[in-house]
Design a protein around this motif. Structure first.
Motif, mmCIF file in Angstrom:
data_model
loop_
_atom_site.group_PDB
_atom_site.id
_atom_site.type_symbol
_atom_site.label_atom_id
_atom_site.label_comp_id
_atom_site.label_asym_id
_atom_site.label_seq_id
_atom_site.Cartn_x
_atom_site.Cartn_y
_atom_site.Cartn_z
ATOM 1 N N ALA A 1 0.826 -1.208 0.000
ATOM 2 C CA ALA A 1 0.000 0.000 0.000
ATOM 3 C C ALA A 1 0.860 1.257 0.000
ATOM 4 O O ALA A 1 0.545 2.241 -0.697
ATOM 5 C CB ALA A 1 -0.929 -0.006 1.211
ATOM 6 N N LEU A 2 1.956 1.249 0.749
ATOM 7 C CA LEU A 2 2.840 2.419 0.783
ATOM 8 C C LEU A 2 3.457 2.675 -0.583
ATOM 9 O O LEU A 2 3.560 3.830 -1.029
ATOM 10 C CB LEU A 2 3.935 2.221 1.830
ATOM 11 C CG LEU A 2 3.473 2.089 3.285
ATOM 12 C CD1 LEU A 2 4.674 1.954 4.212
ATOM 13 C CD2 LEU A 2 2.603 3.273 3.690
ATOM 14 N N VAL A 3 3.880 1.615 -1.251
ATOM 15 C CA VAL A 3 4.446 1.769 -2.596
ATOM 16 C C VAL A 3 3.394 2.327 -3.550
ATOM 17 O O VAL A 3 3.687 3.204 -4.379
ATOM 18 C CB VAL A 3 5.003 0.430 -3.100
ATOM 19 C CG1 VAL A 3 5.365 0.510 -4.581
ATOM 20 C CG2 VAL A 3 6.230 0.029 -2.288
ATOM 21 N N GLN A 4 2.165 1.855 -3.439
ATOM 22 C CA GLN A 4 1.090 2.361 -4.288
ATOM 23 C C GLN A 4 0.839 3.842 -4.038
ATOM 24 O O GLN A 4 0.674 4.630 -4.983
ATOM 25 C CB GLN A 4 -0.193 1.558 -4.042
ATOM 26 C CG GLN A 4 -1.394 2.046 -4.854
ATOM 27 C CD GLN A 4 -1.159 1.965 -6.347
ATOM 28 O OE1 GLN A 4 -0.513 1.021 -6.825
ATOM 29 N NE2 GLN A 4 -1.663 2.940 -7.093
ATOM 30 N N LEU A 5 0.813 4.252 -2.772
ATOM 31 C CA LEU A 5 0.627 5.661 -2.450
ATOM 32 C C LEU A 5 1.743 6.509 -3.042
ATOM 33 O O LEU A 5 1.498 7.595 -3.575
ATOM 34 C CB LEU A 5 0.577 5.850 -0.931
ATOM 35 C CG LEU A 5 -0.682 5.349 -0.231
ATOM 36 C CD1 LEU A 5 -0.479 5.339 1.278
ATOM 37 C CD2 LEU A 5 -1.883 6.217 -0.596
ATOM 38 N N ASN A 6 2.962 6.017 -2.963
ATOM 39 C CA ASN A 6 4.083 6.758 -3.522
ATOM 40 C C ASN A 6 3.981 6.858 -5.041
ATOM 41 O O ASN A 6 4.306 7.892 -5.627
ATOM 42 C CB ASN A 6 5.391 6.092 -3.107
ATOM 43 C CG ASN A 6 6.593 6.789 -3.693
ATOM 44 O OD1 ASN A 6 7.246 6.248 -4.582
ATOM 45 N ND2 ASN A 6 6.902 7.977 -3.218
#
Length: 238
Positions: A175-180
């Motif tokens: 999820a963090l990678v997607q947000l970035n």
């Protein structure tokens, strides 16, 4: 996005940070790694305005000065604290709304909720459930979702993998990678050095309140000194 100059933090006569210089660029994931007690949490707490600090912090080119914590969050500096700290007697939906209200977000919350539910579908399924009854992994997802409801410009996470099962850690970091990828700037404090360096663009190593290494995350990951000191201690997620 963040320019930190000569940052000092003291706790009851103990100096937690000593002359830290750090820059977090817009649109990157920046990881901060180091042993327990190195000052990692002190740094994000200073950026959030939770603890007083010396030195200078520039946010989008403007000095924060003595701006209090609630005004920093409303400006877009939002922290997901270590230990999650969801409000147990409130429902999932109420915790998410609290994140929105605390950051002073106005207007409809529909798009923000859609974003959170797309990242973490379990939060939609359990929106009426009391937060204290969620599993640790679900609470971590809720803590991140609550922060996202405040529309952060910089999302700061303090030990997001702590105490979570490997499969949940994968979901959280995905999820963090997607947000970035969507453009969000992320400052990641993480004791799992291998995972942090796999995820970040740039990184720094903090020891005894000082930055001792800084550079591209890939370069630090391939540094034998850092590998010897940190990879053996950090949990490994393939």
């Amino acid at each position: 996005m963040l320019d930190i100059r000569n940052l000092d933090v003291h706790y009851r006569g103990i100096q937690a940070l000593r002359g830290v210089d750090l820059t977090v660029k817009k649109g990157e994931i920046f990881a901060l790694i180091g042993p327990n007690g190195a000052g990692k949490s002190s740094l994000v707490n200073a950026l959030s305005g939770i603890v007083p600090s010396g030195g200078e912090i520039l946010f989008e080119g403007e000095p924060l000065g003595r701006r209090p914590a609630h005004l920093r969050s409303r400006a877009g500096i939002i922290q997901v604290p270590e230990g999650r700290r969801v409000i147990a007697p409130l429902s999932v939906a109420e915790n998410l709304e609290l994140g929105r209200q605390a950051a002073g977000v106005r207007g409809s919350d529909a798009a923000d909720l859609d974003r959170v539910h797309a990242l973490f579908p379990v939060l939609k399924d359990r929106r009426e459930q009391l937060s204290g009854s969620l599993s640790g992994g679900q609470q971590q997802m809720l803590a991140i979702g609550r922060a996202l409801m405040g529309r952060p410009k910089v999302l700061m996470l303090d030990e997001p993998s702590l105490g979570l099962a490997p499969v949940i850690i994968k979901d959280v970091f995905r999820a963090l990678v997607q947000l970035n990828r969507e453009g969000m700037t992320i400052l990641l404090v993480e004791q799992n050095a291998r995972l942090a360096l796999q995820t970040a663009h740039r990184a720094a190593v903090l020891e005894q309140g000082r930055i001792v290494h800084q550079g591209l995350a890939s370069d630090l990951a391939n540094d034998p000194v850092i590998a010897d000191h940190y990879f053996g201690r950090a949990g490994m997620v393939a």
